[in-house]
Design a protein around this motif. Structure first.
Motif, PDB file in Angstrom:
ATOM      1  N   MET A   1       0.912  -0.986   0.110  1.00 16.85           N
ATOM      2  CA  MET A   1      -0.253   0.033   0.086  1.00 16.85           C
ATOM      3  C   MET A   1       1.060   1.041   0.426  1.00 16.85           C
ATOM      4  N   PRO A   2       0.568   2.169  -0.914  1.00 17.32           N
ATOM      5  CA  PRO A   2       1.505   3.191  -1.407  1.00 17.32           C
ATOM      6  C   PRO A   2       1.470   4.601   0.239  1.00 17.32           C
ATOM      7  N   ALA A   3       2.478   4.607   0.657  1.00 15.10           N
ATOM      8  CA  ALA A   3       2.774   5.883   1.581  1.00 15.10           C
ATOM      9  C   ALA A   3       1.888   7.101   1.187  1.00 15.10           C
ATOM     10  N   GLU A   4       0.920   7.267   2.637  1.00  7.97           N
ATOM     11  CA  GLU A   4       0.286   8.947   1.604  1.00  7.97           C
ATOM     12  C   GLU A   4       0.993   9.755   1.876  1.00  7.97           C
ATOM     13  N   ARG A   5       0.557  10.739   1.194  1.00  2.00           N
ATOM     14  CA  ARG A   5       1.195  11.531   0.442  1.00  2.00           C
ATOM     15  C   ARG A   5       1.069  13.393   1.552  1.00  2.00           C
ATOM     16  N   LEU A   6       2.402  13.480   1.907  1.00  4.24           N
ATOM     17  CA  LEU A   6       2.947  15.125   2.667  1.00  4.24           C
ATOM     18  C   LEU A   6       1.373  16.209   1.955  1.00  4.24           C
ATOM     19  N   SER A   7       0.257  16.729   2.692  1.00  8.76           N
ATOM     20  CA  SER A   7      -0.218  17.295   3.061  1.00  8.76           C
ATOM     21  C   SER A   7       0.916  18.788   2.923  1.00  8.76           C
ATOM     22  N   ASN A  27      -0.592  16.643  -1.697  1.00 10.29           N
ATOM     23  CA  ASN A  27      -1.359  17.056  -1.799  1.00 10.29           C
ATOM     24  C   ASN A  27      -1.826  18.469  -1.450  1.00 10.29           C
ATOM     25  N   ASP A  50       1.839  18.886   6.990  1.00  4.04           N
ATOM     26  CA  ASP A  50       3.252  18.073   7.544  1.00  4.04           C
ATOM     27  C   ASP A  50       4.276  20.026   6.872  1.00  4.04           C
ATOM     28  N   LYS A  71       1.999  18.645  14.220  1.00  3.42           N
ATOM     29  CA  LYS A  71       2.105  17.670  12.813  1.00  3.42           C
ATOM     30  C   LYS A  71       2.668  18.896  11.386  1.00  3.42           C
TER      31      LYS A  71
END
Length: 328
Positions: A1-7, A27, A50, A71
């Protein structure tokens, strides 16, 4: 599962190609208008991001960082100067700070020479005469300026931009002098035919043109103060494309009004957009709205550096343009 993209939150409008690429990678929350964020909006942006991408119009102090929460992990500044960010407080809170050095060197040096020529050759006065329709034709004594060739140019701050200014001035036949925290390498001095002055006072008193090319730090605030301005020749010109805080603007304005200094070309101001109204009234002054780095090429390159810094951090590595307090 791909890592969540940075906000990522961007505080100002950036070139479209930069915003597009940023949206592809992260994001991203972009601005629809191009006004600086309020202090409250900046704090809220730091709470939900982030990564924050600010510019020099965004002052980020210790109080704001304390209110930001946990955060935020990276402040990827869009620009080389970071005097608007409390880097020490950020690092103490585990927030990295990066910048975009070396990108605007040539653009800023170009603008320095443009201002130098504009002041010494009275270009704005000629432009105004043409636009008003008052020009009656050539006259032998009209709008007489001065030749730059042979003049002594004193550069305050012989970093990348200072050296680029020196190369251009050298081509105009100017004599190159400089004051710097440390003397540059002998090879650079030789190539630029540059003379180093250990004493800023002595250099200032002997120059025909003084170019400000040092960063704004606590040690450079009002480095060109009233006392040093009084050391300058009454025929001398001062040019600033670095940071407005380096010069005591009120003292400079007084001396320009009384003819104690011949002229000035300013692209930056001590209080940002709040410029001394008396300064705007003077014919021997050329004022520009912080245009030194305003080329599409430079602004896109700045954006590319921001992208690389964020992407490198996202991949778990140290951003290549990381700023640490010891650098300041």
């Amino acid at each position: 599962m791909p890592a969540e993209r940075l906000s990522v939150v961007v505080t100002r409008r950036l070139p479209e190609v930069v915003e597009t690429r940023m949206s592809e990678l992260f994001n991203v929350e972009l601005r629809e208008d191009d006004l600086p964020m309020t202090r409250e909006n900046l704090v809220n942006a730091m709470k939900r991001a982030d990564v924050l991408v600010p510019t020099l119009t965004d002052t980020i102090d210790s109080g704001m960082l304390a209110a930001a929460g946990d955060k935020l992990k990276l402040i990827a500044n869009y620009g080389a100067g970071v005097d608007h960010i409390d880097v020490q407080s950020a690092r103490q809170r585990g927030i990295l700070v990066s910048n975009t050095p070396g990108v605007v060197t040539e653009d800023t040096a170009d603008m320095t020479l443009a201002l130098l020529l504009a002041v010494t050759r009275r270009i704005p006065e000629g432009l105004s005469l043409m636009q008003s329709g008052e020009w009656q034709g050539w006259a032998p004594t009209a709008l007489l300026g001065g030749r730059v060739g042979g003049r002594r140019l004193g550069i305050l701050g012989m970093g990348r931009i200072g050296q680029a200014v020196a190369r251009r001035a050298q081509a105009f036949g100017m004599q190159i002098h400089y004051h710097n925290r440390k003397r540059v390498h002998a090879n650079i001095e030789e190539a630029l035919e540059a003379t180093w002055w250990d004493s800023l006072d002595q250099m200032v008193s002997r120059m025909d043109v003084l170019s400000i090319n040092c960063p704004h730090t606590p040690s450079t605030f009002h480095l060109i103060n009233s006392r040093r301005l009084k050391l300058m020749k009454p025929t001398a010109v001062i040019v600033n494309t670095s940071r407005g805080e380096v010069i005591d603007e009120n003292a400079l304005t007084r001396m320009l009004r009384t003819g104690e200094i011949a002229g000035a070309g300013l692209d930056v101001f001590e209080r940002g957009a709040e410029i001394n109204p008396r300064l705007k009234e003077l014919k021997n002054v050329v004022l520009l709205p912080h245009m030194g780095s305003a080329t599409i090429e430079g602004r896109v390159e700045m954006g590319e550096k921001v992208l690389i810094n964020i992407k490198t951090y996202a991949d778990g590595h140290r951003p290549p343009d990381l700023v640490v307090p010891s650098m300041l």
